[in-house]
Enzyme design. Structure first.
Site, mmCIF file in Angstrom:
data_model
loop_
_atom_site.group_PDB
_atom_site.id
_atom_site.type_symbol
_atom_site.label_atom_id
_atom_site.label_comp_id
_atom_site.label_asym_id
_atom_site.label_seq_id
_atom_site.Cartn_x
_atom_site.Cartn_y
_atom_site.Cartn_z
ATOM 1 N N MET A 173 16.032 -4.754 11.758
ATOM 2 C CA MET A 173 15.461 -4.889 13.111
ATOM 3 C C MET A 173 14.433 -6.021 13.141
ATOM 4 S SD MET A 173 14.859 -0.861 14.018
ATOM 5 C CE MET A 173 14.210 -0.419 12.428
ATOM 6 N N THR A 190 23.767 2.634 3.573
ATOM 7 C CA THR A 190 22.834 1.914 4.452
ATOM 8 C C THR A 190 23.185 0.426 4.570
ATOM 9 O OG1 THR A 190 20.530 1.360 4.865
ATOM 10 C CG2 THR A 190 21.165 1.574 2.560
ATOM 11 N N LYS A 202 21.467 2.893 21.637
ATOM 12 C CA LYS A 202 20.391 2.093 22.221
ATOM 13 C C LYS A 202 20.640 0.635 21.894
ATOM 14 C CE LYS A 202 17.602 5.910 20.830
ATOM 15 N NZ LYS A 202 17.089 6.419 19.579
ATOM 16 N N ASP A 234 25.712 6.999 17.995
ATOM 17 C CA ASP A 234 24.862 5.822 18.151
ATOM 18 C C ASP A 234 25.698 4.558 18.307
ATOM 19 O OD1 ASP A 234 22.395 6.870 18.177
ATOM 20 O OD2 ASP A 234 21.935 6.494 16.071
ATOM 21 N N GLY A 250 24.711 3.502 9.381
ATOM 22 C CA GLY A 250 24.034 3.469 8.083
ATOM 23 C C GLY A 250 23.725 4.853 7.561
ATOM 24 N N ASP A 251 22.511 5.029 7.100
ATOM 25 C CA ASP A 251 22.070 6.335 6.602
ATOM 26 C C ASP A 251 21.095 6.935 7.621
ATOM 27 O OD1 ASP A 251 21.768 8.113 3.984
ATOM 28 O OD2 ASP A 251 19.828 7.976 5.008
HETATM 29 C C1 LIG Z 1 17.777 1.363 13.717
HETATM 30 S S1 LIG Z 1 18.198 0.503 12.275
HETATM 31 C C2 LIG Z 1 19.263 1.674 11.566
HETATM 32 C C3 LIG Z 1 19.555 1.422 10.131
HETATM 33 C C4 LIG Z 1 20.591 2.365 9.562
HETATM 34 N N1 LIG Z 1 20.143 3.719 9.605
HETATM 35 C C5 LIG Z 1 21.016 1.993 8.158
HETATM 36 O O1 LIG Z 1 20.739 2.740 7.207
HETATM 37 O O2 LIG Z 1 21.670 0.969 8.032
HETATM 38 C C6 LIG Z 1 19.284 -0.696 12.946
HETATM 39 C C7 LIG Z 1 19.214 -1.995 12.169
HETATM 40 O O3 LIG Z 1 20.035 -1.916 11.005
HETATM 41 C C8 LIG Z 1 20.597 -3.181 10.754
HETATM 42 N N2 LIG Z 1 22.067 -3.066 10.826
HETATM 43 C C9 LIG Z 1 22.759 -1.923 10.915
HETATM 44 N N3 LIG Z 1 24.077 -2.161 10.870
HETATM 45 C C10 LIG Z 1 24.218 -3.494 10.749
HETATM 46 C C11 LIG Z 1 25.330 -4.358 10.630
HETATM 47 N N4 LIG Z 1 26.585 -3.890 10.632
HETATM 48 N N5 LIG Z 1 25.109 -5.693 10.511
HETATM 49 C C12 LIG Z 1 23.857 -6.186 10.505
HETATM 50 N N6 LIG Z 1 22.761 -5.407 10.606
HETATM 51 C C13 LIG Z 1 22.925 -4.080 10.714
HETATM 52 C C14 LIG Z 1 20.038 -4.126 11.793
HETATM 53 O O4 LIG Z 1 18.850 -4.684 11.275
HETATM 54 C C15 LIG Z 1 19.748 -3.175 12.919
HETATM 55 O O5 LIG Z 1 18.800 -3.714 13.821
#
Ligand SMILES: C[S@@+](CC[C@H](N)C(=O)[O-])C[C@H]1O[C@@H](n2cnc3c(N)ncnc32)[C@H](O)[C@@H]1O
Length: 378
Positions: free
Chosen positions: A266, A213, A152, A131, A184-185
């Site tokens: 998001m 996460t 994406k 991803d 993240g997770d």
């Molecule tokens: C599709 S979600 C996935 C979340 C992921 N599975 C997690 O546990 O962190 C993607 C969102 O996670 C947040 N995100 C993930 N990594 C980030 C980072 N390094 N800095 C800021 N926001 C982040 C943002 O809000 C982003 O739009």
């Protein structure tokens, strides 16, 4: 081939079904050979064989001799058509009957925050579907591993989710060890649950390795604890991918008033609806709010504001995805102390009645109205 042979700089073409060549690939790579694999005779051409010094046709160990010769003849024919005059050997290979898929949580962006189990899975993968928000790793990977970027962006999904699932399941059914590498997770807005169900439905062995996460780690990195004694004893992680409905807004406002921290993922494109909805349901305008962009990257940035001023400040700062938004008094919980991570120093943090924007970290505010775009689900 005997594993002790050193093939030095020879590049070997492995010809045959993937479930056979993946086994041979390990053996040849241990012998220091370069390897190219072909699973379709029509892909063999003088161009694709450029630099190849030796060809190995893989046939199943269980095939009887006549069938093995027939199978090998197809590949010899393809080599002849390509005009390749290479030494060729035929090897009988034990079939890898079952591959597997491991969903690996890559953490919030820093490769150092991938778990040891995650690194182990990456190091043993034949193919990795990665991803966009998964951390960049290269050193840890097996030589010859195929890395397929399927990330994406907001509004741009070059490989649709169904296609990602189809590709990785096909690879596993062909006997490959597949890693689905996520930010993240995997189970926090990561579509890990639906991928796991699809794997099960296809009869593929599937495992999950949790990741740290961003919902907790990005605030932590910016010096914001999502819980803090006497300020907040719960936190709620919400997806802002689609606008929240009135019931959700009312519920969240109630939670926040009773001391819960709200963490929005998001949430950039829908920030105006979220903050106005929370205000409509009684959340105080001076409630602290922080937008934490691109955590754990060189571009990470923290913008501190309030519920009432968030839209104007985020627009002035040009805040954009990916970002974690934190709402609640924990935003200022460590304001008097040292701030871990590279967020804004405590001494420069604004109070809720003096909200700032990009100026808080020295960036030039973007005067235009930003279009942060709807954030992509994993
Ligand atoms: C599709 S979600 C996935 C979340 C992921 N599975 C997690 O546990 O962190 C993607 C969102 O996670 C947040 N995100 C993930 N990594 C980030 C980072 N390094 N800095 C800021 N926001 C982040 C943002 O809000 C982003 O739009």
């Amino acid at each position: 081939m005997h594993a002790h042979v050193d093939l030095g700089s020879v590049t070997v073409a492995l010809l045959g079904p993937r479930r056979l060549t993946t086994t041979l690939r390990d053996t040849y790579q241990r012998a220091a050979a370069g390897v190219v694999e072909f699973d379709r005779p029509e892909d063999v051409s003088s161009r694709s064989l450029s630099g190849v010094g030796y060809a190995v046709i893989a046939v199943p160990e269980t095939t009887d001799s006549a069938d093995a010769l027939d199978g090998a003849d197809v590949w010899r024919g393809a080599l002849a058509t390509a005009g390749a005059a290479l030494p060729v050997s035929v090897e009988r290979v034990a079939e890898r009957t079952r591959g597997s898929i491991t969903l690996v949580g890559g953490g919030p962006g820093d490769p150092g925050l991938i778990t040891a189990a995650g690194l182990h899975a990456l190091a043993h993968a034949d193919v990795i579907y990665a991803d966009r928000l998964a951390p960049a790793v290269t050193d840890e990977l097996a030589p010859g591993v195929r890395v397929v970027p399927v990330g994406k962006r907001p509004g741009h999904h070059p490989v649709p989710q169904s296609e990602i699932q189809t590709q990785m399941i096909e690879a596993a059914l062909a006997g490959e060890t597949v890693v689905r590498f996520k930010g993240g997770d995997p189970f926090v807005f990561g579509r890990g649950g639906e991928e796991l169900l699809a794997c099960r439905e296809a009869g593929v062995d599937v495992h999950v390795i949790p990741g740290i996460t961003s919902a907790v780690a990005v605030p932590e990195n910016a010096g914001i604890p999502v819980t803090f004694r006497e300020l907040s004893r719960s936190f709620t992680v919400v997806s802002g991918h689609d606008p929240l409905d009135e019931n959700e807004l009312e519920h969240l406002a109630g939670l926040s008033r009773s001391g819960a921290t709200i963490v929005l993922l998001m949430g950039m494109a829908t920030l105006p609806q979220t903050v106005s909805g929370l205000a409509r349901h009684g959340l105080a305008g001076e409630t602290p709010l922080a937008v934490l962009e691109k955590g754990f990257s060189p571009e990470e940035r923290s913008t501190y504001t309030t519920l009432a001023t968030a839209v104007v400040d985020a627009a002035a700062a040009g805040c954009a995805s990916p970002a974690v938004t934190v709402i609640g008094p924990v935003v200022h919980a460590l304001a008097d102390g040292a701030r871990p991570g590279s967020g804004v120093p405590a001494s420069e943090m604004p109070t809720s009645d003096a909200p700032v924007s990009a100026a808080s970290n020295g960036d030039t505010p973007d005067a235009g109205t930003p279009d942060p775009g709807r954030e992509a689900r994993s």
